[in-house]
Each structure stands twice: as C-alpha cells, then as structure tokens.
Design a protein around this motif. Structure first.
Motif, short mmCIF file in Angstrom:
data_model
loop_
_atom_site.label_atom_id
_atom_site.label_comp_id
_atom_site.label_asym_id
_atom_site.label_seq_id
_atom_site.Cartn_x
_atom_site.Cartn_y
_atom_site.Cartn_z
N LYS A 1 0.83 -1.21 0.00
CA LYS A 1 0.00 0.00 0.00
C LYS A 1 0.86 1.26 0.00
O LYS A 1 2.05 1.22 0.32
N THR A 2 0.23 2.35 -0.32
CA THR A 2 0.84 3.66 -0.10
C THR A 2 0.60 4.06 1.36
O THR A 2 -0.24 3.45 2.05
N ASN A 3 1.33 5.06 1.82
CA ASN A 3 1.13 5.51 3.20
C ASN A 3 -0.29 6.00 3.42
O ASN A 3 -0.86 5.81 4.51
N GLY A 4 -0.88 6.62 2.39
CA GLY A 4 -2.26 7.09 2.52
C GLY A 4 -3.23 5.94 2.70
O GLY A 4 -4.13 5.99 3.55
N LYS B 1 -4.87 -1.43 -3.38
CA LYS B 1 -5.54 -1.16 -4.65
C LYS B 1 -4.77 -1.76 -5.82
O LYS B 1 -5.35 -2.10 -6.85
N SER B 2 -3.45 -1.87 -5.68
CA SER B 2 -2.63 -2.45 -6.75
C SER B 2 -1.40 -3.09 -6.14
O SER B 2 -0.92 -2.67 -5.07
N SER C 1 1.97 -3.08 -6.33
CA SER C 1 3.15 -2.36 -6.79
C SER C 1 4.34 -2.72 -5.91
O SER C 1 4.23 -2.73 -4.68
N PHE C 2 5.47 -2.99 -6.57
CA PHE C 2 6.69 -3.34 -5.83
C PHE C 2 7.59 -2.11 -5.63
O PHE C 2 8.76 -2.24 -5.33
N GLU C 3 6.99 -0.93 -5.78
CA GLU C 3 7.76 0.30 -5.60
C GLU C 3 8.28 0.43 -4.17
O GLU C 3 9.41 0.89 -3.94
N ASN C 4 7.43 0.03 -3.20
CA ASN C 4 7.87 0.09 -1.80
C ASN C 4 9.10 -0.77 -1.56
O ASN C 4 10.03 -0.37 -0.85
N TYR C 5 9.13 -1.95 -2.15
CA TYR C 5 10.25 -2.86 -1.95
C TYR C 5 11.53 -2.32 -2.58
O TYR C 5 12.62 -2.41 -1.99
N ALA C 6 11.41 -1.75 -3.78
CA ALA C 6 12.59 -1.17 -4.44
C ALA C 6 13.13 0.00 -3.63
O ALA C 6 14.35 0.14 -3.44
N THR D 1 5.12 1.90 5.35
CA THR D 1 5.10 0.97 4.21
C THR D 1 6.51 0.46 3.93
O THR D 1 6.69 -0.71 3.59
N ALA D 2 7.50 1.33 4.06
CA ALA D 2 8.88 0.90 3.88
C ALA D 2 9.30 -0.05 5.00
O ALA D 2 10.01 -1.04 4.76
N ILE D 3 8.86 0.23 6.21
CA ILE D 3 9.21 -0.62 7.35
C ILE D 3 8.62 -2.02 7.18
O ILE D 3 9.30 -3.04 7.41
N LEU D 4 7.36 -2.08 6.79
CA LEU D 4 6.71 -3.38 6.61
C LEU D 4 7.36 -4.19 5.49
O LEU D 4 7.58 -5.39 5.62
N SER D 5 7.67 -3.52 4.38
CA SER D 5 8.34 -4.23 3.29
C SER D 5 9.75 -4.65 3.70
O SER D 5 10.22 -5.72 3.29
#
Length: 265
Positions: A25-28, A39-40, A42-47, A230-234
C-alpha cells in the motif's frame, strides 16, 4: 482437532499476512484502513526500501555473521558434548552441569558485563567479535543436545577405531561426527534462526552502518518524529523471507534432532 489447528495457524500467521498485505500500500492507504486490500500490487515500496536500507550489503553482513557464529558453535559444542559424555568423571559431570546451568541465566543480567568485555578486547564494531559472543552464548544448549545424542551412539565403534590406530581427533572426525548429522542439522538451524532474528546484541556491539545486519538496517527506517510504515513493513518482509524459506525446508530435521538429542539416555 484439525479445525482448531487451522484456527491456531491463522492466528499466528495473521501478523505476517497483515504486514505482507500492507507492504504493497501507499502511506495514505495504510493510514486510511489497515485491514483493507491494496488497490494495486506495486513493488515500488520494496525497491525503495532495498535502496534505503542497503539490502544486499546488510544481507551479506547477516549471512557472514550467521555462518561464522553457527560454525563456531557446532565445532566447539560437538567436541565438548562428545568428550563430556564419554568421560565418566566427577569433573566432566560438573562441567556439563555448568553448561546446563548457564542456560538458565537471562541475557539481560549479563548484557553489561559482556559489553565491557567486548570493549576490553577491542571487538566493538567487529562482526567477528560479535560472532565470538554468539558462539559463547550458544554453546550451552548445543552441548546439552550433543551430549544427549552421543549417548545413543555405541561406544564400541570408537573403541574399534582406536584399535585400528586412530587418535582421539581422528575417531571424532571420521567416526563420531558423521553420526551426529541429525543433531548437527538441528543445532545449525535453530542457531541460524536465533542469530538472524536477533536485534539487541548487534545493536549494542555494532555502530558502524556499513556493518549493520538486516534488522539494524530496518531500524534506521524509524524516525524520531515520523516513520515510513510501508517501507518498514516491506523491510521486515524481505528481512524475514530468507530465514522463513530456510526453516520451511529443514523443519523436519529440527524436530527429529531435538527429539533424539534431548531424550536419549
């Protein structure tokens, strides 16, 4: 019974599943509804997380620390457990009793003395020094397991090897240690899980961020006034994933080794 086991499994897996779901998720989205699906995917958080925590460097430090620590524990505890089991004297029983007694001492009561010893030996900010500390703390349980397992090995095998001209170390290396494979697997896996997931000991020993383990690198994502959840969880997911896979492959060896090592004799 199966229904209760399934409910229990879901209860224990719920935090991991919740963390996995929210890591996409996003932070929002996370702050709006923790229990909703992302909603989607996305592996952006992991990167972003892998870049922030220098994942591969931290992973290499953790693998090195776990490998050296567990190797030292297996080497010294297997020799000690075998020799203490085969030596039928009051001194050997007393030494074995010290190993067992040390298992009852909580780490919090010896944390400050250990830190002072680390400073005195100039092992601060050293992964090798931290490995030595892990080895010292881990041998007690390992000696206990090896000692119990050796009782199930016929001593006549060792006597036959000695009659053929083998020395004590040769008997251990070529005759005894190969027979210790089940309990060695158990000692290896349990200590890898321990060292990999430990946070407190690396926190007090390592202050150089280039030598951070995965959990220490994850801790840098927590800010004083705000945190990127979100970064912490990933980060928690990718830090725990290797050791979860490792445990899943070798869980049978853990149960077999503990049952055979702790109950024999």
């Amino acid at each position: 019974m199966h229904l209760l086991l399934i409910i229990g499994a879901l209860f224990w897996l719920a935090p991991l599943l919740l963390a996995l779901m929210n890591s996409f998720k996003t932070n929002g989205e996370l702050l709006t509804n923790v229990l909703s699906l992302p909603k989607s995917l996305s592996f952006e958080n992991y990167a972003r997380t892998m870049d922030k925590m220098h994942y591969f460097r931290s992973l290499g430090n953790t693998v090195l620390l776990s490998s050296v620590s567990v190797t030292l524990i297996i080497l010294f505890s297997s020799l000690a457990g075998w020799k203490l089991c085969r030596t039928k004297t009051r001194l050997s029983k007393f030494i074995f009793g010290l190993f067992v007694f040390s298992m009852l001492i909580p780490f919090s009561s010896i944390m400050i003395p250990i830190y002072r010893v680390i400073l005195a030996l100039k092992l601060k900010n050293s992964l090798l020094g931290l490995s030595l500390v892990y080895a010292g703390l881990g041998v007690s349980m390992a000696v206990f397991l090896y000692h119990g397992f050796v009782k199930g090995i016929p001593q006549e095998l060792e006597e036959a090897a000695e009659m053929d001209g083998c020395g004590q170390l040769q008997v251990f290396r070529y005759m005894v240690f190969p027979l210790l494979k089940p309990i060695t697997a158990t000692v290896c896996i349990t200590n890898v899980l321990w060292v990999w997931n430990d946070f407190l000991l690396p926190l007090i020993v390592i202050s150089d961020n280039k030598k951070y383990t995965l959990l220490l690198s994850t801790n840098t994502l927590f800010g004083q006034y705000s945190s990127d959840w979100t970064a912490i969880l990933s980060a928690l997911i990718i830090a725990a994933l290797p050791v979860i896979v490792f445990y899943a492959f070798f869980q049978k060896q853990i149960l077999r080794g503990i049952s055979e090592g702790a109950l024999k004799g």
